[in-house]
Design a protein around this motif. Structure first.
Motif, PDB file in Angstrom:
ATOM      1  N   ASP A  39       0.877  -1.170   0.000  1.00 53.21           N
ATOM      2  CA  ASP A  39       0.000   0.000   0.000  1.00 53.21           C
ATOM      3  C   ASP A  39       0.919   1.226   0.000  1.00 53.21           C
ATOM      4  O   ASP A  39       1.717   1.408   0.926  1.00 53.21           O
ATOM      5  CB  ASP A  39      -0.866  -0.040   1.264  1.00 53.21           C
ATOM      6  CG  ASP A  39      -1.897   1.075   1.276  1.00 53.21           C
ATOM      7  OD1 ASP A  39      -1.635   2.147   0.692  1.00 53.21           O
ATOM      8  OD2 ASP A  39      -2.968   0.870   1.877  1.00 53.21           O
ATOM      9  N   THR A  40       0.821   2.049  -1.024  1.00 60.89           N
ATOM     10  CA  THR A  40       1.744   3.180  -1.160  1.00 60.89           C
ATOM     11  C   THR A  40       1.671   4.110   0.059  1.00 60.89           C
ATOM     12  O   THR A  40       2.656   4.771   0.406  1.00 60.89           O
ATOM     13  CB  THR A  40       1.424   3.959  -2.452  1.00 60.89           C
ATOM     14  OG1 THR A  40       1.354   3.027  -3.534  1.00 60.89           O
ATOM     15  CG2 THR A  40       2.498   4.998  -2.762  1.00 60.89           C
ATOM     16  N   ARG A  41       0.538   4.125   0.709  1.00 63.64           N
ATOM     17  CA  ARG A  41       0.398   4.989   1.892  1.00 63.64           C
ATOM     18  C   ARG A  41       1.215   4.467   3.075  1.00 63.64           C
ATOM     19  O   ARG A  41       1.502   5.206   4.011  1.00 63.64           O
ATOM     20  CB  ARG A  41      -1.080   5.098   2.280  1.00 63.64           C
ATOM     21  CG  ARG A  41      -1.915   5.795   1.214  1.00 63.64           C
ATOM     22  CD  ARG A  41      -3.387   5.594   1.431  1.00 63.64           C
ATOM     23  NE  ARG A  41      -3.750   4.173   1.340  1.00 63.64           N
ATOM     24  CZ  ARG A  41      -4.992   3.725   1.239  1.00 63.64           C
ATOM     25  NH1 ARG A  41      -5.999   4.578   1.219  1.00 63.64           N
ATOM     26  NH2 ARG A  41      -5.236   2.434   1.158  1.00 63.64           N
ATOM     27  N   VAL A  80      -0.867   5.097  -7.333  1.00 64.17           N
ATOM     28  CA  VAL A  80      -1.235   6.305  -6.582  1.00 64.17           C
ATOM     29  C   VAL A  80      -2.756   6.457  -6.692  1.00 64.17           C
ATOM     30  O   VAL A  80      -3.257   7.261  -7.470  1.00 64.17           O
ATOM     31  CB  VAL A  80      -0.504   7.541  -7.142  1.00 64.17           C
ATOM     32  CG1 VAL A  80      -0.766   8.757  -6.265  1.00 64.17           C
ATOM     33  CG2 VAL A  80       0.992   7.278  -7.241  1.00 64.17           C
ATOM     34  N   ALA A 125      -1.896   8.612  -0.836  1.00 64.72           N
ATOM     35  CA  ALA A 125      -0.782   7.911  -1.485  1.00 64.72           C
ATOM     36  C   ALA A 125       0.135   8.920  -2.181  1.00 64.72           C
ATOM     37  O   ALA A 125       1.368   8.826  -2.107  1.00 64.72           O
ATOM     38  CB  ALA A 125      -1.313   6.887  -2.490  1.00 64.72           C
ATOM     39  N   GLY A 156      -0.288  -1.171  -5.235  1.00 63.14           N
ATOM     40  CA  GLY A 156      -0.770  -0.468  -4.052  1.00 63.14           C
ATOM     41  C   GLY A 156      -2.245  -0.114  -4.114  1.00 63.14           C
ATOM     42  O   GLY A 156      -2.787   0.472  -3.180  1.00 63.14           O
TER      43      GLY A 156
END
Lengths: 364, 364
Positions: free
Chosen positions: A32-34, A58, A63, B267
């Motif tokens: 998870d980019t976050r 994204v 993110a 993601g």
């Protein structure tokens, strides 16, 4: 192998794609980019494995805002994967991203697209137009073949960017079906000079997915088509990188590095070739210069392969022949084969590169 | 994809190689051939996995004499791999073997070769001339390229058999290096009409070996070259068969069977695509008719792929969309995704083939 197709280079950070640059290997984070920590960790693993460019999804502004911290920690260029929302593209560019993957047709308002392009131009950030067979618009050019529709859609989107005087473009045309993928890239190869990002998408879990990608990417590279590659697997992204690098190495598009030649074994063999070959691969993981090891079960092809290797063993009836620099050195009992080979490898690596004959390998 | 090269057919038992017959998948037993029980067991596993032809090493007379019992128990054609000793070839033929792999140049006495050929002719048993880059004679045609030397040696051996009025011939030209392998087969393809057995040899353990073989075999098949294939891996021969079949399926050279399209995840995904895709592959192992399942992490490409699948799921933000026969059916919570998909698969398979639209797949 055909000469590589001519393409106009684009730059992502310190990596050039196209224009005769070495074919680069891409992957994508699956975190998870976050989750900044997890994403940075995965980026580090990918860079260590030899990945040249990494893409990140994204999906929302949270993110996008994670990107600047992630960017600062990353050793290789990053590409933001953007769909639908132009604000995500702007935020990613402001966070210092090195490239965008964005389909102009996805951005509904013309002035939104114009804003993205202005920002990307200012920072010389390329945009990859990534057409995917799974998401063509409904009823798009009915009656024409799927590869043709993919190419038409890509070229339409190229024109949208060119109309805004933007030319830092890469193109991909991915399908989950290998012949469709190959046909689409072959069709577009003569119609544009932009560099091509090549891959088979939604290819499934390894090993099935690795085979589909190797076929699609391999046939295209053999035809000279492809400036950067992404192996797409449902699984660990490190496997995507390993597979991509092995494709390039096997086609001579990347320095050979260490390689293991090992026979499939048959009823002629009493040597545990499979286990020994796996041990040797593990031992050679960190070796980057060309170094060839042969693990051969019998004397039919064994001595021949060993004569073209830096170090090799060939199983005999009750002993194993050990070779070094292409020359027979000694024989040892079968149960000492693995130890003798690993010793010989360590010894050869400790005196390299002086001892290694590049000529020897060329003669293979 | 280029049209398949014209070749003259040869028969091994009930399998035709060349002459436009479907490309067959070969493997080799890795048991000690003298161990009749273990060899028969492995043959059975290979046949169950869809292997079409199996080769066995015959290093001595004890192995040769085991062949008649093994032959009687085997459901698919067997090939005896013979080197140096002509008596092994005779014994293998008398044991009922379906084909020989034997390099005439290996048999030192002309009357010994004549004896083998007479026996093979009487029973219409083909001989594969298997040239291997690792065992070319020293100082053979110095100054010419390795692929050229491999081709020359193969054609010389063809002439030795033709001089004895024998034409049930197959040819292979294997190297551990992919471009050498491809070059050799491309060179010989126009110089002979005998069927070609294609493979990359000593390719190492999986996955590296699977990639090298897929590249070599895949590029050649794409060029229309190859009548029968052998993936050569240091490892379980079942993996050789699975890899070979996946190459043929992916290139459309074999009925698709069941296939899983699954995204690499990124993601954007909260769905455990990799685990679910692997579960689905396991569920579909025994399904031989065309059946396509899509396991997609998000709504970017998910709905598109699901619309071209018999059954599919696409992850949404907090739920999963379930598709059947290309149509959205319902949504379920993410933690029920796997169960819902497997249920839908079972339900779809229970009413097949009436429900499945072949057209739907053609439109992909």
């Amino acid at each position: 192998m055909r000469e590589r197709r001519h393409s106009v280079p684009v730059r992502l950070g310190n990596v050039t794609v196209g224009g005769g640059a070495p074919v680069s290997v891409q992957s994508m984070t699956k975190t998870d980019t976050r989750d900044i920590g997890a994403t940075i960790n995965q980026l580090r693993c990918l860079a260590d494995a030899g990945c040249n460019i990494v893409r990140l999804a994204v999906p929302d502004l949270e993110a996008a805002s994670a990107l600047s911290t992630i960017r600062r920690q990353a050793a290789i260029p990053l590409v933001a994967d953007i769909h639908f929302d132009y604000r995500l593209a702007i935020a990613a560019i402001e966070a210092g991203i090195d490239g965008l993957r964005l389909n102009p047709g996805n951005i509904s308002q013309p002035d939104h697209l114009r804003t993205i392009v202005r920002h990307a131009s200012e920072r010389s950030i390329p945009i990859r137009i990534g057409v995917n067979a799974g998401s063509l618009p409904h009823d798009y050019q009915p009656g024409t073949s799927l590869p043709q529709r993919m190419v038409s859609l890509a070229l339409e989107q190229v024109q949208m960017l060119e109309a805004l005087d933007f030319q830092h473009i890469k193109i991909s045309l991915k399908a989950s079906d290998v012949p469709t993928t190959i046909d689409a890239y072959r069709l577009i190869a003569d119609q544009t000079a932009y560099p091509l990002h090549v891959g088979v998408t939604e290819a499934g879990p390894p090993i099935c997915g690795a085979i589909r990608n190797t076929l699609g990417i391999g046939v295209l590279l053999y035809m000279g088509i492809g400036d950067t590659i992404r192996v797409s697997l449902s699984g660990d992204p490190l496997m995507e990188v390993d597979t991509g690098k092995e494709i390039l190495r096997s086609l001579g598009l990347m320095s050979a590095g260490a390689s293991v030649i090992s026979c499939p074994t048959c009823g002629r063999t009493s040597l545990d070739v499979s286990t020994i070959a796996t041990q040797v691969m593990e031992r050679l993981r960190s070796v980057t210069e060309p170094f060839r090891v042969a693990v051969m079960g019998c004397v039919v092809n064994g001595p021949g392969e060993c004569e073209h290797a830096d170090v090799g063993i060939a199983g005999g009836e009750d002993k194993v022949l050990v070779y070094r620099s292409g020359t027979f050195k000694r024989s040892v009992p079968i149960d000492q084969a693995s130890d003798a080979l690993l010793q010989e490898i360590d010894s050869a690596l400790s005196v390299r590169p002086a001892e290694t004959s590049e000529e020897m390998r060329k003669n293979v």
